[in-house]
Design a protein around this motif. Sequence first.
Motif, PDB file in Angstrom:
ATOM      1  N   VAL A  23       0.821  -1.136   0.079  1.00 33.45           N
ATOM      2  CA  VAL A  23       0.198   0.054   0.068  1.00 33.45           C
ATOM      3  C   VAL A  23       0.894   1.249   0.050  1.00 33.45           C
ATOM      4  CG1 VAL A  23      -1.804   1.227   1.426  1.00 33.45           C
ATOM      5  CG2 VAL A  23      -2.080  -0.937   1.037  1.00 33.45           C
ATOM      6  N   ALA A  24       1.955   1.274   0.806  1.00 36.43           N
ATOM      7  CA  ALA A  24       2.859   2.349   0.641  1.00 36.43           C
ATOM      8  C   ALA A  24       3.482   2.760  -0.283  1.00 36.43           C
ATOM      9  CB  ALA A  24       3.934   2.189   2.251  1.00 36.43           C
ATOM     10  N   TYR A  25       4.155   1.487  -0.935  1.00 40.36           N
ATOM     11  CA  TYR A  25       4.900   1.701  -2.272  1.00 40.36           C
ATOM     12  C   TYR A  25       3.834   2.393  -3.525  1.00 40.36           C
ATOM     13  CZ  TYR A  25       7.815   0.414  -6.110  1.00 40.36           C
ATOM     14  OH  TYR A  25       8.759   0.336  -7.221  1.00 40.36           O
ATOM     15  N   LEU A  26       2.247   1.829  -3.173  1.00 36.85           N
ATOM     16  CA  LEU A  26       1.285   2.346  -4.487  1.00 36.85           C
ATOM     17  C   LEU A  26       1.105   3.842  -4.119  1.00 36.85           C
ATOM     18  CD1 LEU A  26      -0.653  -0.848  -4.753  1.00 36.85           C
ATOM     19  CD2 LEU A  26       1.085  -0.016  -6.483  1.00 36.85           C
ATOM     20  N   VAL A  27       0.779   4.230  -2.883  1.00 35.07           N
ATOM     21  CA  VAL A  27       0.904   5.562  -2.711  1.00 35.07           C
ATOM     22  C   VAL A  27       1.867   6.486  -3.116  1.00 35.07           C
ATOM     23  CG1 VAL A  27       0.517   7.161  -0.526  1.00 35.07           C
ATOM     24  CG2 VAL A  27      -0.628   4.922  -0.423  1.00 35.07           C
ATOM     25  N   GLY A  28       3.122   6.010  -2.861  1.00 39.03           N
ATOM     26  CA  GLY A  28       4.314   6.670  -3.497  1.00 39.03           C
ATOM     27  C   GLY A  28       4.259   6.825  -4.802  1.00 39.03           C
ATOM     28  N   THR A  72       7.886  -1.114 -10.568  1.00 34.96           N
ATOM     29  CA  THR A  72       6.633  -1.319  -9.935  1.00 34.96           C
ATOM     30  C   THR A  72       6.361  -2.652 -10.107  1.00 34.96           C
ATOM     31  OG1 THR A  72       6.070   0.887 -10.442  1.00 34.96           O
ATOM     32  CG2 THR A  72       4.245  -0.559 -10.020  1.00 34.96           C
ATOM     33  N   LEU A  73       6.484  -3.335 -11.289  1.00 35.54           N
ATOM     34  CA  LEU A  73       5.951  -4.728 -11.541  1.00 35.54           C
ATOM     35  C   LEU A  73       6.694  -5.535 -10.610  1.00 35.54           C
ATOM     36  CD1 LEU A  73       4.441  -6.886 -13.248  1.00 35.54           C
ATOM     37  CD2 LEU A  73       6.342  -6.882 -14.646  1.00 35.54           C
ATOM     38  N   SER A  74       8.310  -5.508 -10.408  1.00 31.82           N
ATOM     39  CA  SER A  74       9.096  -6.133  -9.708  1.00 31.82           C
ATOM     40  C   SER A  74       8.697  -6.095  -8.194  1.00 31.82           C
ATOM     41  CB  SER A  74      10.243  -5.655 -10.003  1.00 31.82           C
ATOM     42  OG  SER A  74      11.282  -6.642  -9.056  1.00 31.82           O
ATOM     43  N   PHE A  75       8.188  -5.026  -7.707  1.00 30.77           N
ATOM     44  CA  PHE A  75       7.876  -4.857  -6.344  1.00 30.77           C
ATOM     45  C   PHE A  75       6.545  -5.557  -6.187  1.00 30.77           C
ATOM     46  CE2 PHE A  75       6.294  -3.005  -2.379  1.00 30.77           C
ATOM     47  CZ  PHE A  75       7.457  -3.044  -1.454  1.00 30.77           C
ATOM     48  N   VAL A  76       5.652  -5.313  -6.814  1.00 31.90           N
ATOM     49  CA  VAL A  76       4.347  -5.940  -6.674  1.00 31.90           C
ATOM     50  C   VAL A  76       4.580  -7.430  -6.715  1.00 31.90           C
ATOM     51  CG1 VAL A  76       2.089  -6.109  -7.628  1.00 31.90           C
ATOM     52  CG2 VAL A  76       2.994  -3.859  -7.544  1.00 31.90           C
ATOM     53  N   THR A  77       5.384  -7.842  -7.611  1.00 31.34           N
ATOM     54  CA  THR A  77       5.312  -9.543  -7.765  1.00 31.34           C
ATOM     55  C   THR A  77       6.223  -9.868  -6.495  1.00 31.34           C
ATOM     56  OG1 THR A  77       5.617  -9.309 -10.296  1.00 31.34           O
ATOM     57  CG2 THR A  77       6.349 -11.309  -9.267  1.00 31.34           C
ATOM     58  N   GLY A  78       7.139  -9.220  -5.958  1.00 34.57           N
ATOM     59  CA  GLY A  78       7.654  -9.625  -4.739  1.00 34.57           C
ATOM     60  C   GLY A  78       6.751  -9.854  -3.536  1.00 34.57           C
ATOM     61  N   LEU A 130      11.427  -7.678  -4.469  1.00 38.62           N
ATOM     62  CA  LEU A 130      11.278  -6.441  -3.782  1.00 38.62           C
ATOM     63  C   LEU A 130      12.562  -5.467  -3.910  1.00 38.62           C
ATOM     64  CD1 LEU A 130      10.009  -8.001  -0.269  1.00 38.62           C
ATOM     65  CD2 LEU A 130       8.652  -6.833  -1.992  1.00 38.62           C
ATOM     66  N   LEU A 131      13.555  -5.845  -3.709  1.00 36.58           N
ATOM     67  CA  LEU A 131      14.580  -4.841  -3.965  1.00 36.58           C
ATOM     68  C   LEU A 131      14.953  -4.231  -5.302  1.00 36.58           C
ATOM     69  CD1 LEU A 131      17.361  -7.167  -1.911  1.00 36.58           C
ATOM     70  CD2 LEU A 131      16.698  -4.620  -1.255  1.00 36.58           C
ATOM     71  N   LEU A 132      14.524  -4.988  -6.406  1.00 34.34           N
ATOM     72  CA  LEU A 132      14.498  -4.606  -7.725  1.00 34.34           C
ATOM     73  C   LEU A 132      13.517  -3.528  -7.919  1.00 34.34           C
ATOM     74  CD1 LEU A 132      15.376  -7.878  -9.853  1.00 34.34           C
ATOM     75  CD2 LEU A 132      16.860  -6.019  -9.496  1.00 34.34           C
ATOM     76  N   GLY A 133      12.399  -3.307  -7.074  1.00 35.38           N
ATOM     77  CA  GLY A 133      11.459  -2.216  -7.061  1.00 35.38           C
ATOM     78  C   GLY A 133      12.124  -0.899  -6.659  1.00 35.38           C
ATOM     79  N   SER A 134      13.356  -1.034  -6.035  1.00 35.01           N
ATOM     80  CA  SER A 134      13.788   0.211  -5.522  1.00 35.01           C
ATOM     81  C   SER A 134      13.125   1.128  -4.500  1.00 35.01           C
ATOM     82  CB  SER A 134      14.167   1.226  -6.526  1.00 35.01           C
ATOM     83  OG  SER A 134      15.230   0.666  -7.496  1.00 35.01           O
ATOM     84  N   PRO A 135      12.466   0.272  -3.357  1.00 36.46           N
ATOM     85  CA  PRO A 135      11.672   0.842  -2.398  1.00 36.46           C
ATOM     86  C   PRO A 135      12.289   2.043  -1.606  1.00 36.46           C
ATOM     87  CG  PRO A 135      12.556  -1.423  -1.618  1.00 36.46           C
ATOM     88  CD  PRO A 135      12.928  -1.156  -3.045  1.00 36.46           C
TER      89      PRO A 135
END
Length: 318
Positions: free
Chosen positions: A39-44, A60-66, A104-109
């Motif tokens: 949720v925090a990532y999508l808000v960002g 985004t795809l990488s983080f969501v998949t993670g 998750l890391l490839l999503g650069s959070p």
Amino acid sequence: MHDHSDMWMPTDPPTWARLFTPHLDGWSWVAYLTVAALVAYLVGLARLRRAGVRWPWWRTLSFVTGAVSLFAVTGTELHGYSMVLFSVHMAQHMVLSMVSPLLLLLGSPVTMALRTLPRGRGTAGVPRALLLEALHSRFARFVSHPGFTIPLFIVSLYGVYFTPVFDDLMADPLGHQFMLAHFLVTGLLFFGPILGADPWPRTVGHAGRMLELLLPMPFHAFFGVAIMMAGSLVVETFANPPASWGVDPLADQNTAGAIAWSFGELPTVLVLAVVFFQWAGSEQRRNCTRERTIDRVGDAELDAYNARLRAMAAGRGA
């Protein structure tokens, strides 16, 4: 089998459909944290779009998949089965420590957080200031150093399963939750500096990152082989699956070892490819920068060399 009386436990034998059925009573703490992080990532992401800042779709795809992979092993019935069958537990462990952290890391959070959290010296700017302070802290440099991350990665295998630690943790619901979080954090700490997709407390060259990746991999492969070759049960937790399921604990342990052994290959190849392409890209950018500089001011080295030759020729002519 240890008592998990306060946690949901499966009664029917596992099927693929049952394994991945969401089950609210069976959620791990990690599942709740996963939903919050997503949720925090999508808000960002929404904030970046409103500000007109481009964010690569593949991040985004990488983080969501993670996040989905993390939820799949902690927020579904698979989480319940992982407390009964060694093979299911090992699949959960491998996803937690080697698959989800990479995605998750490839999503650069961290980059996402630094770009979207408010700046300034007031109360609103505190979260971003704390994040920056944490990234530059001595503690962060210590826990991201290969002298810490590589032994931690290896101990998470041998030190957990070949000692009484695993059975002790599984006997206590709090200990079990701690173990799941430990697997995830270990993966994040190990792969974070190697992938270099975010600002990290410690930076290392591409060759060094490849070396860090490859050093523990033989230990990982041998761990899987050792589990497969064991002639008796390695842990007692999975000694008595429900008789109606018709599961042989030793055969299930062999499957667990095969899962551990096979899981090392694909993530390693993926990370090697990422680091290699980053390396190639950085070299290409360096060459492009040099060429642009030459076009703008001329090749100083070549000019100096030609001037030296002219001076030498003039000296000989004199």
